[in-house]
Design an enzyme around this catalytic site. Structure first.
Site, PDB file in Angstrom:
ATOM      1  N   ARG A  13       0.827  -1.209   0.000  1.00 47.46           N
ATOM      2  CA  ARG A  13       0.000   0.000   0.000  1.00 47.46           C
ATOM      3  C   ARG A  13       0.863   1.263   0.000  1.00 47.46           C
ATOM      4  NH1 ARG A  13      -2.899   2.717   4.542  1.00 47.46           N
ATOM      5  NH2 ARG A  13      -4.627   3.901   3.643  1.00 47.46           N
ATOM      6  N   HIS A  46       0.685   4.288  -2.685  1.00 47.73           N
ATOM      7  CA  HIS A  46       0.446   5.673  -2.274  1.00 47.73           C
ATOM      8  C   HIS A  46       1.606   6.578  -2.680  1.00 47.73           C
ATOM      9  CE1 HIS A  46      -3.040   5.293   0.807  1.00 47.73           C
ATOM     10  NE2 HIS A  46      -3.140   4.379  -0.155  1.00 47.73           N
ATOM     11  N   ASN A  69      -3.203   8.530   4.873  1.00 45.51           N
ATOM     12  CA  ASN A  69      -1.970   7.839   5.270  1.00 45.51           C
ATOM     13  C   ASN A  69      -1.771   7.736   6.775  1.00 45.51           C
ATOM     14  OD1 ASN A  69      -1.180   7.499   2.577  1.00 45.51           O
ATOM     15  ND2 ASN A  69      -0.165   9.494   2.518  1.00 45.51           N
ATOM     16  N   HIS A  78      -6.348  -5.926  -2.367  1.00 44.67           N
ATOM     17  CA  HIS A  78      -7.276  -5.815  -1.242  1.00 44.67           C
ATOM     18  C   HIS A  78      -7.659  -7.176  -0.662  1.00 44.67           C
ATOM     19  CE1 HIS A  78      -8.874  -1.434  -1.850  1.00 44.67           C
ATOM     20  NE2 HIS A  78      -7.581  -1.505  -1.561  1.00 44.67           N
TER      21      HIS A  78
END
Length: 337
Positions: A72, A76, A104, A203
């Site tokens: 992740r 990001h 975040n 996910h």
């Protein structure tokens, strides 16, 4: 006085003139080919990828949830200013960094892993291995540990010098997005609809805060009821984990995939077919014919999805990279040089 005359008059040091010429040459070279390459540190720092792999393996063995955190974090990083390690920078007086964004903080995890790998590499190969590359390697190693499959990571990224909290929410996809919004968001980064569906499979790992989906449980579209696209039994289960009222101080987490929460596999897509996608943006993939076909393919062909995921991660890691004379190689991933 022209720029050329100015430099001639000032008689700059030879090394500066050479650096300018080198930057021009390297920029032309990169304009005609890929600026990243597999085995980039083979000669300059041969231990680079092995150091990152050992550091990630140690951390994930202690806490399997960190595999999701690293994947992740890479996503990001790449979606905001490109894959330049800007997500790793700390805030400074007068500037809130990306890691302070609600997207975040406090949910992004694994910074200490990057710090540890960087410290080892700085001792072995001072100012040679970028933080952006370390993060890309770490995400790959997290995929390998959680999913059992491996892909080669082209490297050669440089680190950015700018990190702004205000840019995060403008670039990341929201958990409430529909397929058209997701498609546009990924296309803005040079990624295809197929890439979006493939990468959404991440996910199957990790957790989500209840506030990211609680509207689907209690008041979907201001209806006062649950999202009809969600399995009623799943709604009932989630309500036990996410009781109202929720707040920023009381916001529990639940696994994105209740079946294999620490395994990177294609079970995410099976959950979608069973109407057990946790986020609106997850379940939305079954609501349009083209993405629903991709979901079905990924359910039936897990190994094919793993291959597609590997290729999509390489494309993700190539977004707006800084190379040549752009950016820098930080000494510490938390601060610019």
């Amino acid at each position: 006085m022209t720029t050329l005359q100015h430099f001639t008059h000032e008689h700059p040091p030879l090394h500066r003139s050479f650096a300018l010429i080198f930057c021009m040459f390297i920029g032309i070279a990169f304009a005609h080919g890929s600026s990243l390459s597999v085995g980039y540190y083979r000669y300059s720092c041969p231990s680079a990828e092995a150091v990152v792999q050992r550091t990630v393996a140690k951390a994930v063995a202690r806490n399997p949830g960190l595999a999701a955190g690293l994947i992740r974090m890479h996503f990001h990083d790449c979606f905001v200013r490109g894959c330049d390690g800007s997500v790793l920078l700390d805030s400074t007086p007068g500037n809130k960094a990306e890691k302070e964004s609600p997207a975040n903080n406090p949910s992004l995890r694994g910074f200490e892993i990057i710090d540890e790998a960087k410290a080892i590499l700085e001792a072995q190969c001072p100012q040679l291995v970028s933080c952006a590359d370390i993060l890309a390697f770490a995400a790959r190693d997290a995929v390998h540990m959680a999913g059992g499959f491996y892909y080669a990571v082209p490297a050669g990224r440089h680190d950015g010098r700018v990190s702004k909290e205000s840019e995060v929410l403008k670039n990341l996809p929201f958990p409430s997005f529909n397929v058209a919004q997701l498609e546009a968001n990924f296309a803005a980064k040079g990624l295809s609809l197929a890439d979006m569906v493939t990468l959404s499979g991440a996910h199957t790992l990790g957790v989500s805060h209840c506030t990211s989906f609680s509207n689907r449980l209690y008041d979907f579209n201001n209806s006062g009821a649950a999202d009809p696209a969600m399995d009623p039994k799943y709604v009932q289960f989630l309500r036990t984990k996410c009781p109202e009222p929720l707040s920023s101080t009381q916001d529990p987490t639940v696994p994105l995939d209740p079946v294999t929460p620490n395994r990177l596999d294609n079970n995410y897509y099976l959950n979608l077919k069973c109407h057990r996608g946790l986020l609106t943006s997850d379940q939305a993939l079954t609501e349009r014919a083209d993405t629903a076909r991709m979901v079905n393919q990924n359910v039936m062909h897990g190994s094919m999805w793993a291959n597609k995921f590997s290729a999509a991660m390489v494309r993700l890691g190539s977004i707006q990279v800084l190379t040549g004379c752009e950016g820098e190689i930080r000494r510490s991933c938390r601060v610019v040089n």
